[in-house]
Scaffold this active site. Structure first.
Site, PDB file in Angstrom:
ATOM      1  N   CYS A  73      71.630  66.815 -39.691  1.00 54.16           N
ATOM      2  CA  CYS A  73      72.677  67.393 -38.848  1.00 54.16           C
ATOM      3  C   CYS A  73      72.489  66.818 -37.452  1.00 54.16           C
ATOM      4  O   CYS A  73      71.459  67.068 -36.809  1.00 54.16           O
ATOM      5  CB  CYS A  73      72.556  68.914 -38.840  1.00 54.16           C
ATOM      6  SG  CYS A  73      73.718  69.720 -37.730  1.00 54.16           S
ATOM      7  N   ASN A 183      81.651  65.061 -46.413  1.00 58.40           N
ATOM      8  CA  ASN A 183      82.322  65.607 -45.240  1.00 58.40           C
ATOM      9  C   ASN A 183      83.535  64.728 -44.949  1.00 58.40           C
ATOM     10  O   ASN A 183      83.500  63.511 -45.186  1.00 58.40           O
ATOM     11  CB  ASN A 183      81.379  65.597 -44.042  1.00 58.40           C
ATOM     12  CG  ASN A 183      80.124  66.406 -44.283  1.00 58.40           C
ATOM     13  OD1 ASN A 183      80.147  67.622 -44.277  1.00 58.40           O
ATOM     14  ND2 ASN A 183      79.009  65.722 -44.497  1.00 58.40           N
ATOM     15  N   GLU A 201      83.576  70.192 -42.720  1.00 56.64           N
ATOM     16  CA  GLU A 201      82.190  70.047 -43.162  1.00 56.64           C
ATOM     17  C   GLU A 201      81.935  70.777 -44.471  1.00 56.64           C
ATOM     18  O   GLU A 201      82.206  71.971 -44.591  1.00 56.64           O
ATOM     19  CB  GLU A 201      81.238  70.591 -42.095  1.00 56.64           C
ATOM     20  CG  GLU A 201      81.114  69.715 -40.865  1.00 56.64           C
ATOM     21  CD  GLU A 201      79.859  70.024 -40.081  1.00 56.64           C
ATOM     22  OE1 GLU A 201      78.756  69.969 -40.677  1.00 56.64           O
ATOM     23  OE2 GLU A 201      79.965  70.315 -38.889  1.00 56.64           O
ATOM     24  N   CYS A 211      80.851  67.798 -35.138  1.00 57.09           N
ATOM     25  CA  CYS A 211      79.923  67.410 -36.213  1.00 57.09           C
ATOM     26  C   CYS A 211      79.252  66.119 -35.773  1.00 57.09           C
ATOM     27  O   CYS A 211      79.909  65.085 -35.638  1.00 57.09           O
ATOM     28  CB  CYS A 211      80.667  67.214 -37.526  1.00 57.09           C
ATOM     29  SG  CYS A 211      79.639  66.537 -38.851  1.00 57.09           S
TER      30      CYS A 211
END
Length: 264
Positions: A73, A183, A201, A211
């Site tokens: 992430c 995604n 997402e 994101c």
């Protein structure tokens, strides 16, 4: 479930942060879901001690709100750097840490009192693949998480009015991305060569305000699609970020994501 938590935001991406050093068991799937739901966040991040002699300042564990894990992430990575700095885990604002997709370097460029600008080294992208999925043109690439970046101007021209939930959800489950899914990022090239990006997402199963891996993927795809230069401004829903990289064929190396982090 009794965790001492803090909430950090990376360009609008909100995360529950947990200091997991010492004796700390991984949270159960139920705990992850509950903590994210209670705090209205886009994920849970645990900071763990690095093994002795490993050459890292800490280890990052990331969980989506549905408790899925195993991916990077980007905005969460920037948040954990600020979190580690607050905990005194790192010195001088620079660090090396291990995440699900490998080693990362990062630096706090500026900031104090709960607001920082953080620059995060992302993984190299070996190859972006141009694809057409369900009649929509774009690029598929892995920036620590799998992304399909829609560069189809017939879809993204009116990006502010785009129904990201409907369009993103449909593409996220396309057979081309099975069984893991992807995604879905929608990117528009603006007149000033900046980019506007919106992302659906997986794991969140909805649109997030930003994101990090998706913004990184979108900047690389925009370079391949339109020749947009690295370092151009990327507009997320609530903040601006920057992605620097060196184009490398249909991939990219020396990739860095820079943007704001805030302790809420």
């Amino acid at each position: 479930m009794n965790y001492k938590t803090k909430i950090f935001s990376g360009a609008g991406n909100k995360f529950v942060m947990v200091d997991g050093r010492g004796e700390f068991a991984s949270p159960s799937a139920q705990d992850v879901v509950q903590l994210c739901e209670d705090n209205a966040t886009d994920g849970l991040i645990v900071l763990r001690s690095a093994p002795d002699g490993a050459g890292f300042d800490f280890v990052m564990e990331f969980f989506n709100p549905d408790a899925s894990c195993g991916m990077m992430c980007g905005n969460g990575g920037r948040c954990i750097v600020a979190f580690a700095h607050e905990l005194g885990v790192t010195g001088g604002g620079r660090c090396r840490f291990l995440a699900p997709d490998g080693m990362h370097v990062a630096e706090i460029l500026s900031g104090q009192e709960g607001r920082w600008s953080v620059r995060l080294g992302m993984k190299d992208v070996r190859e972006a693949v141009r694809m057409q999925v369900a009649g929509v043109r774009g690029w598929f690439l892995d920036t620590g998480a799998r992304h399909f970046v829609v560069t189809d101007e017939s879809v993204c021209a009116a990006i502010g009015e785009l129904d990201v939930m409907e369009k993103g959800k449909a593409l996220r489950w396309e057979d081309a991305f099975a069984p893991m899914g992807a995604n879905i990022d929608f990117v528009r090239r603006n007149a000033d060569s900046s980019l506007t990006v919106r992302t659906f997402e997986k794991g969140v199963e909805g649109e997030t305000l930003a994101c990090g891996t998706g913004i990184t993927a979108s900047a690389i795809a925009a370079n391949l699609e339109w020749g947009v230069v690295p370092g151009s401004t990327v507009h997320a829903r609530e903040a601006d970020l920057r992605v620097d990289f060196k184009p490398d064929g249909t991939g990219a190396r020396e990739v860095f994501l820079t943007g704001p982090v805030e302790k809420l």
